[in-house]
Design a protein around this motif. Structure first.
Motif, PDB file in Angstrom:
ATOM      1  N   GLN A  78       0.812  -1.218   0.000  1.00  0.00           N
ATOM      2  CA  GLN A  78       0.000   0.000   0.000  1.00  0.00           C
ATOM      3  C   GLN A  78       0.843   1.264   0.000  1.00  0.00           C
ATOM      4  N   MET A 244      -9.609 -11.915   3.958  1.00  0.00           N
ATOM      5  CA  MET A 244     -10.324 -10.798   3.393  1.00  0.00           C
ATOM      6  C   MET A 244     -11.509 -11.069   2.465  1.00  0.00           C
ATOM      7  N   GLN A 253     -16.263  -2.814   9.031  1.00  0.00           N
ATOM      8  CA  GLN A 253     -17.044  -1.639   8.649  1.00  0.00           C
ATOM      9  C   GLN A 253     -18.539  -1.883   8.751  1.00  0.00           C
ATOM     10  N   GLU A 254     -18.961  -3.145   8.644  1.00  0.00           N
ATOM     11  CA  GLU A 254     -20.400  -3.390   8.696  1.00  0.00           C
ATOM     12  C   GLU A 254     -20.855  -3.687  10.114  1.00  0.00           C
ATOM     13  N   ARG A 331     -14.223  -7.433   0.524  1.00  0.00           N
ATOM     14  CA  ARG A 331     -14.953  -8.604   1.011  1.00  0.00           C
ATOM     15  C   ARG A 331     -16.232  -8.883   0.230  1.00  0.00           C
ATOM     16  N   TYR A 332     -16.561 -10.171   0.220  1.00  0.00           N
ATOM     17  CA  TYR A 332     -17.800 -10.597  -0.425  1.00  0.00           C
ATOM     18  C   TYR A 332     -18.976 -10.316   0.484  1.00  0.00           C
ATOM     19  N   GLN A 336     -23.096 -14.020  -1.403  1.00  0.00           N
ATOM     20  CA  GLN A 336     -22.097 -14.419  -2.391  1.00  0.00           C
ATOM     21  C   GLN A 336     -21.144 -15.459  -1.815  1.00  0.00           C
TER      22      GLN A 336
ATOM     23  N   PHE B 522     -14.922   1.086   3.061  1.00  0.00           N
ATOM     24  CA  PHE B 522     -16.191   0.504   3.488  1.00  0.00           C
ATOM     25  C   PHE B 522     -16.330  -0.942   3.010  1.00  0.00           C
ATOM     26  N   MET B 523     -15.622  -1.290   1.939  1.00  0.00           N
ATOM     27  CA  MET B 523     -15.662  -2.667   1.470  1.00  0.00           C
ATOM     28  C   MET B 523     -14.536  -3.491   2.092  1.00  0.00           C
ATOM     29  N   GLY B 524     -13.820  -2.906   3.026  1.00  0.00           N
ATOM     30  CA  GLY B 524     -12.729  -3.622   3.665  1.00  0.00           C
ATOM     31  C   GLY B 524     -11.486  -3.701   2.807  1.00  0.00           C
ATOM     32  N   HIS B 525     -11.349  -2.807   1.838  1.00  0.00           N
ATOM     33  CA  HIS B 525     -10.218  -2.884   0.914  1.00  0.00           C
ATOM     34  C   HIS B 525      -9.296  -1.714   1.171  1.00  0.00           C
ATOM     35  N   THR B 527      -6.213  -1.218   0.504  1.00  0.00           N
ATOM     36  CA  THR B 527      -5.258  -0.829  -0.539  1.00  0.00           C
ATOM     37  C   THR B 527      -5.850   0.233  -1.458  1.00  0.00           C
ATOM     38  N   ILE B 590      -6.305  -2.193  -9.112  1.00  0.00           N
ATOM     39  CA  ILE B 590      -6.421  -2.871  -7.816  1.00  0.00           C
ATOM     40  C   ILE B 590      -7.854  -2.809  -7.304  1.00  0.00           C
ATOM     41  N   ASN B 594     -11.399  -4.943  -9.835  1.00  0.00           N
ATOM     42  CA  ASN B 594     -11.273  -6.114  -8.983  1.00  0.00           C
ATOM     43  C   ASN B 594     -12.546  -6.951  -9.107  1.00  0.00           C
ATOM     44  N   VAL B 596     -14.044  -9.091  -7.300  1.00  0.00           N
ATOM     45  CA  VAL B 596     -14.911  -9.121  -6.122  1.00  0.00           C
ATOM     46  C   VAL B 596     -15.738  -7.830  -6.065  1.00  0.00           C
ATOM     47  N   LEU B 597     -15.067  -6.713  -6.346  1.00  0.00           N
ATOM     48  CA  LEU B 597     -15.748  -5.426  -6.300  1.00  0.00           C
ATOM     49  C   LEU B 597     -16.866  -5.360  -7.327  1.00  0.00           C
ATOM     50  N   SER B 599     -18.513  -7.738  -8.669  1.00  0.00           N
ATOM     51  CA  SER B 599     -19.662  -8.576  -8.312  1.00  0.00           C
ATOM     52  C   SER B 599     -20.455  -7.939  -7.184  1.00  0.00           C
ATOM     53  N   ARG B 600     -19.805  -7.114  -6.374  1.00  0.00           N
ATOM     54  CA  ARG B 600     -20.541  -6.494  -5.274  1.00  0.00           C
ATOM     55  C   ARG B 600     -21.296  -5.251  -5.695  1.00  0.00           C
ATOM     56  N   ALA B 772     -25.379  -6.116   3.820  1.00  0.00           N
ATOM     57  CA  ALA B 772     -24.012  -5.683   3.521  1.00  0.00           C
ATOM     58  C   ALA B 772     -23.993  -4.675   2.383  1.00  0.00           C
ATOM     59  N   ASP B 773     -25.025  -4.695   1.539  1.00  0.00           N
ATOM     60  CA  ASP B 773     -25.058  -3.769   0.415  1.00  0.00           C
ATOM     61  C   ASP B 773     -25.316  -2.349   0.845  1.00  0.00           C
TER      62      ASP B 773
END
Lengths: 365, 790
Positions: A78, A244, A253-254, A331-332, A336, B522-525, B527, B590, B594, B596-597, B599-600, B772-773
């Motif tokens: 990062q 992750m 965060q949730e 995260r999913y 999902q 907020f999505m836990g990412h 990076t 990144i 991504n 995963v992103l 799909s979310r 989660a959405d």
């Protein structure tokens, strides 16, 4: 009495870790009273496994330094440095020591709505239970308890983990903990079956469930023999440790860390390292099943420690890969994650089983 | 001596046999509780991001109060947030430390006379104050070091200034010490919304004719007040009918602003709705429908929220401010934006704020006597210990809980202290994993900007207007300044216009990267967050080189900009336009692409074109739903019509569309900056402030320093209402200044920020999605609570 000691010493001496490098040193030991017995006990294989590797020492080092390695590596990914100032000339390597000591000395809050006995006992209990599989995991040729059913026992203990997380969440009696606990339960069912099937595939392939034999039968590593099962196992491990892409139950965060939102002080400190503990055990299991355990080019002078060395290196490699997922994936969602567990992973696990069966058949011919 | 709370935490560390170990461990493991309270949070995010990297000190930002041991109170603590702060502090295990960052946390800073702020030091024991508005990341890190040294038992971090005796008695000196021009309030101001003005606007004249035919018998008067502005006066009983007619026949489909003006000496309230439509000819036009109601204890008017849903939250807000009952709006029971203990109807003119008083006596220089509001001098026992936990209950929404229980639903209260809530509170009703309803509880950063603006000179409001959104300061300023320029009819020099455009676009890029850095978080990412803030750091560096300030430059003033910018800064800006692409590519790889992103985000939180217009959302989010409305195109200002760029629109209306739309917009902004920089480089230097406004001070046309109050102190706007719409990063920001033509302070300033309008959209988009959405939807709207709450 003397007979008893003699029998005991015989048992101990017959099952020693042989390290050629330190043998001259050991030979000079009898001149010092008592020390030779102590060293002999330390080098007694079951005790060595328990105290040194894969047990207390290596496990402790993993728990203390792996979070640091994770934070440091993620920092590099990062564009930053991560923990640094605490001992700047070592890159902040003892950061986790400071964190854990701080947790140890901090107040433990038990809030009014919590179920006090369970709230306090589950963190400690789960920490103990999570260590049990280490008894059956061999590092090279060294193992605490050798049994032909070791893999099954490890699996049973690993599948026990989520129950304790459920217990933590239930005892917390908080809304976020409740949602997190339910999510944990859902995820548990989603990954457990493919995960077990991947392990069974390897048991079929090696025709044994003794980890030592398994390692010896991997002239070609299991990951090449059955890559599908390896993939399923790896994803299952990521789900089980809540890494992750699947950090669904304790998403910060949730749900504010889900089941452990209410924990503080040393109770949280123990929970914080739980997932590293879990990761260590699953990585060790993956090393045994897919990466040939402690096999590797023998290092002169180390003797049986050579196996230990390769085992630790491989385990840390898996562990690092597992933890670096954090820097790459977000995260999913729960549905999902469940979908992934119940459809693609289940299918892949079945394919893995089929591959094992076919390979066993071909080898028989 | 009585032991204070502050000392207690240090004493805990110094007790027992393990004292050195305890101190060492606590020192290197200060985990700040992720408690965002105000706009200083932007700089806290920068401190955590890769430019400064707070984690170097072992300071890991932790979302949960039970596991943290350190609070950094970021700026303003409003009355509503005070409860949250105390609760969070109580939840933390001992020993715990508190740093207050930002000027607002000390004496209120720029909001010192606000009716809604408190002092953090009255609520929790504070270890260190870190000054600045906003603080810089460096000083924030210094605050962390200060706490570390305090734990060690050393206190050599407090800066000691040498006392300097100022020479006094000199005549020239005294003149300089007079701080501002005295404020002049007209005793009986003439407040008119429909002051006619000749505008070269043929379409408008046709439209007025058309309107008169359509609204036959419903209106009292229809006036063209300015280009693209029409005021329709009607009677209260005809308001609904007029609006329905406009909605049915003219295609008026959204409300831009709702406003109430209190005119006590005429015993009336003026209620106005600024409406417009997203059809091609109606886009730049703002129709102001206004009516007058009697100034009684419980004034009433029919709500238009059923007709235009976008008016809903603004009406509830005005009910808080003025006590006007909007009949038909469901939210008229309790308070919406204000805290339970805020004074009632604070925006009425008879509610006075604390003021600076200047006593003028013979032979004595002007001396200000300031009494800060809500300030009780510290007594022997500190006031926070008198706080009773019983007073700190937050509203619990009993009826919601009951109804949810009946329907077998689960209710969670999210925020204001929650790692994924920002500074507001959500009451989320869910059934299984599906969101049934989300009830917003905003106002945790409501700092009464509109009331303060009524009590300051026009020029003093320039710094104030950028405080709601310090991640996009230039555009916020630009709107306010343009309203003044429009009223005075000033032509801005061309060079200044180009520089303003460059800065506005840089500010827009910065705000987008702020939003797109919070989104990954907020999505836990993490990076994605780091990469985004690294790019934002580049933008901020340019800002510093241009203006000298990272976030709050206040650089744009009526008539131009404060001072000219140098050529090497322009060169650097030119280089930035190419350098940004390399990093943007990495960020896209990144985060945005991504799997995963994707799909979310895909097909999550969909707002169709109709829904988007109905909810009244604005800006890139509206364009992502397929409405081609960009103020820069519809009603071009500055030099946007001279440059070659395109407004971006999409038609998916989902979270992914909102992200892609903004990524595309960043690229367009970079193109605008490039073209504008090229244009400025070919222009002669100097002359960045309009000569019309400078008057006798022509020498200041390059640099206003030293002449600011001489030039702007007695600025008086002509009588009437002056409305400007500006395309800020997150959408249309609307400033409506009402002047009485006599006072040198505005009579009323109405600020409608994009986030306030988008709030409704977030609620609508997240209904029916998975739990989660909600965070995906919320973050995709780039919601910035200080901007929404003002």
């Amino acid at each position: 009495m003397t007979e008893m000691i003699n029998t005991l010493m015989e048992t101990v001496m017959s099952n020693q870790v042989s390290i050629p490098l330190i043998e001259p040193m050991l030979d000079s030991l009898p001149e010092i009273p008592m020390l030779q017995y102590m060293v002999a006990f330390m080098l007694w294989k079951p005790l060595f496994a328990l105290l040194i590797c894969p047990g207390l020492t290596v496990g402790g080092i993993t728990l203390l330094f792996f979070p640091w390695i994770e934070r440091k590596l993620c920092g590099r990914a990062q564009w930053r440095v991560g923990p640094h100032e605490i001992v700047w000339w070592l890159g902040g390597v003892i950061q986790l020591l400071a964190d854990s000591l701080r947790f140890l000395f901090q107040e433990v809050i038990v809030h009014k709505d919590a179920h006090r006995p369970y709230f306090l006992q589950f963190p400690f209990l789960s920490f103990m239970i999570f260590l049990l599989p280490l008894l059956f995991i061999p590092a090279g040729t060294i193992v605490a308890i050798q049994t032909p059913y070791a893999i099954q026992i490890i699996l049973a203990l690993v599948c026990l983990f989520p129950l304790f997380i459920l217990g933590l969440g239930w005892a917390s009696n908080s809304r976020f903990a409740y949602i997190g606990t339910v999510r944990e339960a859902f995820m548990y069912f989603a990954y457990e079956i493919p995960f077990i099937m991947a392990v069974i595939a390897m048991i079929i392939l090696y025709k044994t469930s003794d980890p030592l034999l398994m390692a010896s039968r991997q002239s070609i590593p299991g990951i090449i023999l059955n890559p599908v099962a390896a993939l399923v196992f790896f994803i299952g491990a990521a789900m089980a440790t809540g890494r992750m892409p699947f950090e669904i139950p304790d998403s910060d965060q949730e749900l504010c860390a889900g089941p452990h939102v209410e924990y503080s002080g040393i109770a949280f400190g123990l929970i914080y390292v739980l997932c590293y503990e879990k990761g260590y055990i699953l990585s060790a299991l993956m090393t045994i099943l897919f990466l040939g355990g402690g096999s590797g080019p023998a290092i002169a002078g180390l003797g049986e420690l050579s196996g230990v060395f390769w085992f630790v290196v491989k385990t840390y490699l898996v562990l690092t890969t597992l933890y670096m997922l954090r820097a790459v994936y977000p995260r999913y969602r729960l549905d999902q994650g469940l979908k992934l567990g119940w459809s693609p992973m289940l299918c892949l696990a079945l394919i893995g089983l089929a591959i094992s069966l076919v390979e066993v058949g071909v080898m028989a011919i | 001596m009585e032991e204070t709370e502050k000392d207690r935490n240090i004493r805990i560390l110094h007790s027992g046999v393990f004292t050195p170990l305890r101190r060492w461990a606590t020192k290197w493991s200060l985990w700040p509780c992720h408690f965002l309270t105000s706009c200083c949070g932007v700089e806290l995010a920068h401190t955590g991001a890769c430019g400064y990297d707070m984690e170097r000190l072992g300071t890991l930002n932790m979302g949960i109060s039970r596991q943290a041991n350190f609070i950094m109170v970021e700026g303003t603590i409003t009355r509503k947030m005070a409860r949250a702060l105390r609760i969070v502090w109580e939840q933390m295990p001992d020993p715990k430390f508190v740093n207050v960052i930002g000027a607002c946390g000390q004496r209120g800073g720029i909001f010192w006379n606000s009716y809604n702020i408190t002092r953090p030091s009255d609520i929790v024991p504070v270890d260190f104050f870190i000054p600045g508005c906003p603080i810089t990341p460096e000083s924030l890190l210094r605050g962390v070091r200060a706490v570390q040294e305090k734990i060690e038992g050393r206190d050599n971090t407090t800066m000691r200034f040498k006392h300097v005796e100022l020479p006094s008695g000199d005549g020239e000196q005294e003149q300089n010490r007079a701080p501002t021009t005295p404020k002049i309030f007209a005793p009986t101001p003439l407040v008119r919304v429909d002051v006619s003005r000749d505008a070269d606007w043929a379409f408008g004249k046709d439209m007025v004719k058309n309107l008169k035919a359509q609204l036959n018998g419903l209106y009292t008067s229809i006036t063209i007040t300015d280009k693209n502005r029409i005021a329709i006066k009607t009677m209260p009983e005809n308001l609904v009918e007029t609006s329905r007619k406009l909605s049915d026949t003219m295609g008026v489909d959204h409300v831009k602003s709702v406003n109430v003006i209190d005119v006590p000496h005429e015993r009336k309230f003026m209620v106005e709705y600024m409406v417009s439509g997203y059809t091609e000819e109606l886009m730049p036009v703002i129709l102001t429908i206004f009516t007058e109601i009697g100034r009684e204890a419980e004034p009433e008017i029919t709500s238009l929220a059923s007709l235009w849903e976008s008016a809903n939250y603004s009406e509830r807000e005005l009910h808080d401010f003025f006590g006007v009952q909007f009949k038909g709006n469901e939210g008229m029971k309790g308070k919406f934006l204000l805290a339970p203990d805020t004074p009632d109807t604070p925006l009425r003119k008879d509610f006075k704020l604390e003021e600076e008083h200047y006593t003028i006596e013979e032979g004595v220089p002007l001396t200000p006597a300031i009494t800060p509001p809500h300030y009780t001098p510290p007594s022997s026992s500190s006031s926070y210990s008198e706080f009773e936990l019983e007073d700190l209950k937050m509203p619990t929404y009993e009826d919601v809980l009951k109804e949810a229980e009946k329907n077998d639903e689960f209710v969670a209260f999210i925020g204001p202290h929650h790692s994924g809530s920002g500074h507001l509170r959500w009451v989320m009703r869910m059934k299984g994993d599906i969101i049934k309803d989300v009830i917003p509880d905003p106002g945790y950063v409501h700092r009464s900007m509109e009331k303060i603006a009524e009590n300051r000179l026009y020029i003093q409001n320039v710094p104030l207007t950028e405080r709601p959104n310090i991640s996009d300061p230039i555009n916020m300023n630009l709107g306010y300044v343009r309203a003044i320029e429009n009223a005075l009819g000033i032509e801005v020099p061309e060079r200044a216009m180009y520089i303003r455009t460059i800065m506005a676009e840089l500010s827009r890029i910065g705000a987008f990267f702020y939003d797109m850095g919070i989104f990954p978080l907020f999505m836990g990412h993490s990076t994605g967050f780091m990469y985004s803030f690294a790019i934002r750091e580049m933008v901020l560096e340019l800002m510093v080189r241009m203006t000298g300030s990272r976030c709050t430059p206040s650089f744009i003033i009526p008539g131009g900009i404060r001072r000219d910018i140098s050529d090497d800064v322009l060169d650097r800006t030119r280089k930035f336009t190419t350098a940004i692409y390399k990093r943007l590519k990495k960020y896209e790889n990144i985060f945005v692409y991504n799997p995963v992103l994707i799909s979310r985000m895909k097909e999550v939180g969909v707002l169709t074109r109709e829904e988007a217009i109905r909810c009244g959302i604005v800006g890139p989010f509206l364009r992502a739903s397929g409405v081609e409305y960009d103020v820069r195109k519809a009603e071009p200002y500055e030099v946007y019509d001279k440059l070659d760029w395109e407004a971006t629109t999409g038609d998916a209306g989902d979270c992914l569309g909102r992200i892609f739309g903004r990524l595309e917009e960043i690229k367009q902004s970079v193109e605008i900056v490039r073209q504008a920089v090229d244009a400025v480089q070919g222009m002669p230097r100097g002359g960045v402030i309009s000569e019309e406004i400078l008057g006798d001070y022509k020498a200041a046309s390059d640099d206003i320093r030293g002449y600011l109050y001489n030039v702007y102190g007695n600025l008086v706007l002509p009588k009437g209402e002056w409305t400007s719409v500006t395309e800020a990063a997150r959408g249309t920001v609307l400033y409506s200044i009402i002047s009485d033509g006599e006072s040198n302070v505005p009579y009323r300033v109405r600020i409608i920020t994009p986030c306030w309008m988008n709030l409704r959209g977030i609620i609508e988009a997240s209904k029916g999605e998975r739990v989660a959405d909600f965070w995906t939807v919320y973050a995709s709207f780039g919601y910035f609570p200080p901007e929404a709450d003002r």
